[in-house]
Motif scaffolding. Sequence first.
Motif, PDB file in Angstrom:
ATOM      1  N   THR A  95       0.828  -1.211   0.000  1.00 13.86           N
ATOM      2  CA  THR A  95       0.000   0.000   0.000  1.00 13.86           C
ATOM      3  C   THR A  95       0.863   1.261   0.000  1.00 13.86           C
ATOM      4  OG1 THR A  95      -1.789  -1.153   1.141  1.00 13.86           O
ATOM      5  CG2 THR A  95      -1.791   1.258   1.282  1.00 13.86           C
ATOM      6  N   ALA A  96       1.900   1.279   0.840  1.00 12.72           N
ATOM      7  CA  ALA A  96       2.770   2.456   0.912  1.00 12.72           C
ATOM      8  C   ALA A  96       3.503   2.678  -0.410  1.00 12.72           C
ATOM      9  CB  ALA A  96       3.771   2.304   2.061  1.00 12.72           C
ATOM     10  N   ALA A 100       2.918   5.909  -3.013  1.00  5.96           N
ATOM     11  CA  ALA A 100       4.054   6.768  -3.354  1.00  5.96           C
ATOM     12  C   ALA A 100       4.453   6.641  -4.825  1.00  5.96           C
ATOM     13  CB  ALA A 100       5.247   6.428  -2.459  1.00  5.96           C
ATOM     14  N   GLY A 101       3.753   5.786  -5.583  1.00  2.00           N
ATOM     15  CA  GLY A 101       4.094   5.597  -6.987  1.00  2.00           C
ATOM     16  C   GLY A 101       5.442   4.914  -7.171  1.00  2.00           C
ATOM     17  N   VAL A 136      10.362   2.278   0.935  1.00  4.96           N
ATOM     18  CA  VAL A 136       9.599   2.886  -0.159  1.00  4.96           C
ATOM     19  C   VAL A 136      10.389   4.027  -0.797  1.00  4.96           C
ATOM     20  CG1 VAL A 136       7.512   4.217  -0.690  1.00  4.96           C
ATOM     21  CG2 VAL A 136       7.352   2.140   0.697  1.00  4.96           C
ATOM     22  N   THR A 137      11.053   4.823  -0.002  1.00  2.00           N
ATOM     23  CA  THR A 137      11.847   5.938  -0.521  1.00  2.00           C
ATOM     24  C   THR A 137      12.966   5.447  -1.432  1.00  2.00           C
ATOM     25  OG1 THR A 137      11.339   7.267   1.425  1.00  2.00           O
ATOM     26  CG2 THR A 137      13.255   7.937   0.138  1.00  2.00           C
ATOM     27  N   THR A 141      10.668   4.921  -9.109  1.00  2.00           N
ATOM     28  CA  THR A 141       9.287   5.277  -9.398  1.00  2.00           C
ATOM     29  C   THR A 141       8.734   4.342 -10.463  1.00  2.00           C
ATOM     30  OG1 THR A 141       9.997   6.907 -11.018  1.00  2.00           O
ATOM     31  CG2 THR A 141       9.594   7.690  -8.784  1.00  2.00           C
ATOM     32  N   LEU A 142       7.428   4.194 -10.464  1.00  2.00           N
ATOM     33  CA  LEU A 142       6.766   3.366 -11.480  1.00  2.00           C
ATOM     34  C   LEU A 142       6.937   4.014 -12.843  1.00  2.00           C
ATOM     35  CD1 LEU A 142       3.487   2.540  -9.561  1.00  2.00           C
ATOM     36  CD2 LEU A 142       5.198   0.877 -10.295  1.00  2.00           C
ATOM     37  N   GLU A 143       7.072   3.172 -13.872  1.00  2.00           N
ATOM     38  CA  GLU A 143       7.190   3.673 -15.249  1.00  2.00           C
ATOM     39  C   GLU A 143       6.003   4.595 -15.532  1.00  2.00           C
ATOM     40  OE1 GLU A 143       9.356   2.682 -17.958  1.00  2.00           O
ATOM     41  OE2 GLU A 143      10.667   1.752 -16.475  1.00  2.00           O
TER      42      GLU A 143
END
Length: 147
Positions: A95-96, A100-101, A136-137, A141-143
């Motif tokens: 979820t996190a 955050a993408g 997560v950081t 990032t997601l494409e």
Amino acid sequence: MLNPPRALPVRGRTVPAATGPLLLLEDRLEGHDTFLTGTLTLDGHDIPVRITTLDDSTTLQPTQPPPDGLPEHWQATLQLRHGQRPREIPDDLRTAAGAAGRDLDALDDAELRYALTFLGEATTPTIRTDRLTAIVTGLPTLEGDPA
């Protein structure tokens, strides 16, 4: 009820070391908790061992004096009193990352293993939240996501 030990067939070689012979597995143990103990059954001897898995290898170090004349190359059975490491991504991490993408699928097996262990060893909700943020950081990032 206690789970019976898990028996894994293993192959390896004996390597001399200052602390006594080390038993180096041909193949790294995948998906099992390590840095614990087990029993290696080799040539009819039950040898208690400490299991250490690093990036690309698993080493067994006898915790008691091993029998004389360990063969240079061997086949044996490793008895583990613990099970397989959970590989499922927990809901809070999924979820996190989604919020955050960030792309969890970009982690290779070793990175995922480290992230799940890091998160799973959190001892308080605050520590878990901080570790979620750190994981997560660090994700890409997601494409197509401008984040």
